[in-house]
Write an enzyme that holds these catalytic residues in place. Structure first.
Site, PDB file in Angstrom:
ATOM      1  N   GLU A   1       0.821  -1.207   0.000  1.00  0.00           N
ATOM      2  CA  GLU A   1       0.000   0.000   0.000  1.00  0.00           C
ATOM      3  C   GLU A   1       0.855   1.259   0.000  1.00  0.00           C
ATOM      4  OE1 GLU A   1      -2.843  -0.571  -0.742  1.00  0.00           O
ATOM      5  OE2 GLU A   1      -3.019  -2.662  -0.172  1.00  0.00           O
TER       6      GLU A   1
ATOM      7  N   HIS B   1       1.782   2.107  -3.549  1.00  0.00           N
ATOM      8  CA  HIS B   1       0.690   2.818  -4.234  1.00  0.00           C
ATOM      9  C   HIS B   1       0.710   4.306  -3.861  1.00  0.00           C
ATOM     10  CE1 HIS B   1      -1.315  -0.527  -6.102  1.00  0.00           C
ATOM     11  NE2 HIS B   1      -1.657  -1.122  -4.965  1.00  0.00           N
TER      12      HIS B   1
END
Length: 266
Positions: free
Chosen positions: A59, A62
């Site tokens: 994450e 991202h």
């Protein structure tokens, strides 16, 4: 704008993540040295903690890519701190992937950080943001398998080898599933910027159910067999045999009792 994106508090590594990293290190040491009376407990904690670390890095990749692409909001949302509690869907990003590892030994992809796509211009940037997460799993898999494909296993205890093999399996499955071009998964996010408006509008309602659709398909015996045949072929190409991944999973599920052939430490 610059001040908002460079505040130290936005980028300070979370104590929560540092705690998970510490658990990974301690249990990795316990697995390596055979310190625990039950090696399966150490393997379970080591693999689970390392898996959560990889989810956080997924994450973070991202968010970091989005930051450099123009979405400065990721800093104020806490995404750059590696704190899993800051994710938009902690249940999907952390809890469910961990439960699926425990129940089925599969690296389930999660959906987590909210990127303000309107701030980002350029189709390549949007594609790269989506690809950054699963590419992190690919890198993690390469690190886990390095001792195998570098033929550097001399002196590495067998239990630790098995733990790495199982962790590599999780990373490979997560990367492969994430790269599927299914709405709601990162693979679709990679190709979405290149689709026509009409196609995207027609596909959009199915995005929340994409992961459920993939999961349902994996329950079909023929598809499940083909999928794991691909995973096994990739792992064999990286130097990890079926025996190592099997024993890694056996040790991980210590509550079921460990196969005697997998309980020998090197």
């Amino acid at each position: 704008m610059t001040t908002a994106t460079t505040r130290h508090s936005d980028r300070r590594i979370s104590p929560v993540f540092l705690g998970i990293l510490a658990v990974t290190a301690v249990t990795g040491w316990a697995t390596w040295t055979g310190f625990a009376e039950q090696p399966g407990v150490a393997v379970f904690l080591f693999v689970t903690a390392a898996w959560i670390v990889s989810l956080c890095l997924h994450e973070y990749a991202h968010a970091r890519t989005a930051l450099h692409s123009g979405d400065i909001s990721v800093g104020s949302k806490g995404y750059l701190t590696l704190n899993p509690l800051k994710y938009t869907h902690a249940l999907l990003s952390i809890v469910l992937p961990v439960l699926f590892v425990i129940m089925g030994g599969i690296g389930l992809p999660g959906g987590a950080v909210f990127i303000e796509r309107g701030r980002i211009h350029g189709r390549w940037k949007h594609s790269l943001i989506s690809a950054a997460g699963p590419l992190t799993n690919v890198l993690f898999a390469a690190i886990c398998t390095a001792p195998f494909w570098l033929h550097a296993l001399d002196g590495v205890p067998r239990d630790f080898q098995f733990a790495l093999a199982f962790l590599a399996l999780l990373q490979v499955t997560a990367a492969l599933l994430n790269f599927l071009p299914v709405p709601g998964l990162d693979g679709y996010g990679v190709i979405e910027p290149w689709l026509s408006y009409n196609i995207k509008r027609q596909v959009e309602p199915f995005a929340p159910f994409g992961l459920l659709f993939v999961f349902a398909l994996l329950w079909v015996p023929a598809i499940n067999t083909e999928f794991f045949d691909v995973i096994d072929a990739i792992l064999r190409g990286l130097g990890i045999g079926d025996f190592s991944t099997y024993c890694g999973q056996e040790l991980y599920r210590f509550w079921q009792g460990t196969n005697e052939f997998c309980s020998v430490s090197g």
